[in-house]
Write a protein that holds these residues in place. Structure first.
Motif, PDB file in Angstrom:
ATOM      1  N   ALA A   1       0.833  -1.205   0.000  1.00  0.00           N
ATOM      2  CA  ALA A   1       0.000   0.000   0.000  1.00  0.00           C
ATOM      3  C   ALA A   1       0.867   1.253   0.000  1.00  0.00           C
ATOM      4  N   ALA A   2       1.970   1.215   0.723  1.00  0.00           N
ATOM      5  CA  ALA A   2       2.834   2.390   0.810  1.00  0.00           C
ATOM      6  C   ALA A   2       3.452   2.739  -0.540  1.00  0.00           C
ATOM      7  N   LEU A   3       3.714   1.737  -1.367  1.00  0.00           N
ATOM      8  CA  LEU A   3       4.306   2.006  -2.681  1.00  0.00           C
ATOM      9  C   LEU A   3       3.433   2.918  -3.532  1.00  0.00           C
ATOM     10  N   GLY A   4       2.141   2.841  -3.361  1.00  0.00           N
ATOM     11  CA  GLY A   4       1.246   3.670  -4.154  1.00  0.00           C
ATOM     12  C   GLY A   4       1.108   5.095  -3.656  1.00  0.00           C
ATOM     13  N   PHE A   5       1.418   5.314  -2.379  1.00  0.00           N
ATOM     14  CA  PHE A   5       1.156   6.623  -1.792  1.00  0.00           C
ATOM     15  C   PHE A   5       2.411   7.421  -1.459  1.00  0.00           C
ATOM     16  N   ILE A   6       3.560   6.767  -1.366  1.00  0.00           N
ATOM     17  CA  ILE A   6       4.794   7.466  -0.982  1.00  0.00           C
ATOM     18  C   ILE A   6       5.289   8.331  -2.126  1.00  0.00           C
ATOM     19  N   SER A   7       5.617   9.563  -1.803  1.00  0.00           N
ATOM     20  CA  SER A   7       6.232  10.483  -2.749  1.00  0.00           C
ATOM     21  C   SER A   7       7.221  11.332  -1.970  1.00  0.00           C
ATOM     22  N   TYR A   8       8.472  11.330  -2.382  1.00  0.00           N
ATOM     23  CA  TYR A   8       9.519  12.063  -1.677  1.00  0.00           C
ATOM     24  C   TYR A   8      10.286  12.899  -2.683  1.00  0.00           C
ATOM     25  N   HIS A   9      10.274  14.192  -2.519  1.00  0.00           N
ATOM     26  CA  HIS A   9      10.913  15.133  -3.442  1.00  0.00           C
ATOM     27  C   HIS A   9      10.439  14.914  -4.881  1.00  0.00           C
ATOM     28  N   GLY A  10       9.175  14.609  -5.034  1.00  0.00           N
ATOM     29  CA  GLY A  10       8.602  14.437  -6.358  1.00  0.00           C
ATOM     30  C   GLY A  10       8.894  13.093  -6.996  1.00  0.00           C
ATOM     31  N   MET A  11       9.535  12.179  -6.271  1.00  0.00           N
ATOM     32  CA  MET A  11       9.845  10.854  -6.801  1.00  0.00           C
ATOM     33  C   MET A  11       8.881   9.827  -6.229  1.00  0.00           C
ATOM     34  N   THR A  12       8.518   8.856  -7.065  1.00  0.00           N
ATOM     35  CA  THR A  12       7.701   7.760  -6.572  1.00  0.00           C
ATOM     36  C   THR A  12       8.600   6.808  -5.786  1.00  0.00           C
ATOM     37  N   ALA A  13       8.000   5.805  -5.172  1.00  0.00           N
ATOM     38  CA  ALA A  13       8.760   4.877  -4.339  1.00  0.00           C
ATOM     39  C   ALA A  13       9.815   4.130  -5.158  1.00  0.00           C
ATOM     40  N   GLU A  14       9.480   3.744  -6.394  1.00  0.00           N
ATOM     41  CA  GLU A  14      10.453   3.026  -7.231  1.00  0.00           C
ATOM     42  C   GLU A  14      11.619   3.928  -7.607  1.00  0.00           C
ATOM     43  N   GLN A  15      11.318   5.177  -7.938  1.00  0.00           N
ATOM     44  CA  GLN A  15      12.380   6.121  -8.282  1.00  0.00           C
ATOM     45  C   GLN A  15      13.260   6.401  -7.077  1.00  0.00           C
ATOM     46  N   LEU A  16      12.650   6.494  -5.903  1.00  0.00           N
ATOM     47  CA  LEU A  16      13.407   6.707  -4.678  1.00  0.00           C
ATOM     48  C   LEU A  16      14.311   5.514  -4.381  1.00  0.00           C
ATOM     49  N   LEU A  17      13.791   4.307  -4.561  1.00  0.00           N
ATOM     50  CA  LEU A  17      14.593   3.104  -4.342  1.00  0.00           C
ATOM     51  C   LEU A  17      15.752   3.036  -5.330  1.00  0.00           C
ATOM     52  N   TRP A  18      15.510   3.354  -6.596  1.00  0.00           N
ATOM     53  CA  TRP A  18      16.568   3.332  -7.604  1.00  0.00           C
ATOM     54  C   TRP A  18      17.626   4.390  -7.302  1.00  0.00           C
ATOM     55  N   ALA A  19      17.212   5.572  -6.867  1.00  0.00           N
ATOM     56  CA  ALA A  19      18.174   6.623  -6.501  1.00  0.00           C
ATOM     57  C   ALA A  19      19.031   6.179  -5.321  1.00  0.00           C
ATOM     58  N   TYR A  20      18.445   5.492  -4.364  1.00  0.00           N
ATOM     59  CA  TYR A  20      19.196   4.989  -3.215  1.00  0.00           C
ATOM     60  C   TYR A  20      20.215   3.935  -3.641  1.00  0.00           C
ATOM     61  N   VAL A  21      19.796   3.000  -4.491  1.00  0.00           N
ATOM     62  CA  VAL A  21      20.711   1.952  -4.955  1.00  0.00           C
ATOM     63  C   VAL A  21      21.862   2.561  -5.734  1.00  0.00           C
ATOM     64  N   LYS A  22      21.565   3.527  -6.604  1.00  0.00           N
ATOM     65  CA  LYS A  22      22.627   4.181  -7.366  1.00  0.00           C
ATOM     66  C   LYS A  22      23.602   4.905  -6.458  1.00  0.00           C
ATOM     67  N   SER A  23      23.093   5.650  -5.495  1.00  0.00           N
ATOM     68  CA  SER A  23      23.984   6.457  -4.658  1.00  0.00           C
ATOM     69  C   SER A  23      24.777   5.610  -3.672  1.00  0.00           C
ATOM     70  N   GLU A  24      24.221   4.518  -3.209  1.00  0.00           N
ATOM     71  CA  GLU A  24      24.903   3.709  -2.198  1.00  0.00           C
ATOM     72  C   GLU A  24      25.771   2.601  -2.771  1.00  0.00           C
ATOM     73  N   PHE A  25      25.405   2.049  -3.925  1.00  0.00           N
ATOM     74  CA  PHE A  25      26.105   0.870  -4.416  1.00  0.00           C
ATOM     75  C   PHE A  25      26.767   1.045  -5.780  1.00  0.00           C
ATOM     76  N   LEU A  26      26.163   1.793  -6.677  1.00  0.00           N
ATOM     77  CA  LEU A  26      26.666   1.848  -8.049  1.00  0.00           C
ATOM     78  C   LEU A  26      27.646   2.976  -8.312  1.00  0.00           C
TER      79      LEU A  26
END
Length: 121
Positions: free
Chosen positions: A63-88
């Motif tokens: 349910a949270a995936l549909g409603f979370i928005s952080y700095h204009g990013m959806t949950a998937e975009q936020l997760l991808w930004a985290y993976v890029k910044s922390e691991f890639l």
């Protein structure tokens, strides 16, 4: 009659089902499906109170995936930004300064130094 206008045009979402956007509705249905699946899959193994908490905890991320928005990013975009910044991407940035003028005139400076050395000899 009152018309709601968003301050930022990018914040506009179209309501499709029950006042929810398509994304919110899809993830809400997914959360209900997960909760029902957990209930029927685990009802013989746990008591009713434990089972209800497991359904809530299992459905909450969906349910949270549909409603979370952080700095204009959806949950998937936020997760991808985290993976890029922390691991890639590299964690340590090293700055090497270069003198563009010296690099551009290096060939001329070398020939000037050779002519100067010839004159002194």
């Amino acid at each position: 009659m009152e018309v709601k206008i968003n301050r930022e045009i990018r914040d506009y979402t179209e309501s499709l089902f029950f006042g929810l956007s398509l994304r919110q509705f899809f993830f809400s249905v997914l959360a209900v499906g997960v909760a029902i699946g957990l209930y029927f899959g685990l009802r013989g193994r746990f008591g009713l109170e434990t089972l209800s908490w497991m359904c809530i905890l299992g459905a909450a991320p969906c349910a949270a995936l549909g409603f979370i928005s952080y700095h204009g990013m959806t949950a998937e975009q936020l997760l991808w930004a985290y993976v890029k910044s922390e691991f890639l991407l590299p964690r340590r940035f090293v700055f090497y300064s270069t003198n563009v003028y010296v690099e551009a005139l290096k060939k001329n400076m070398h020939s000037y130094e050779q002519e100067r050395m010839k004159r002194h000899d």
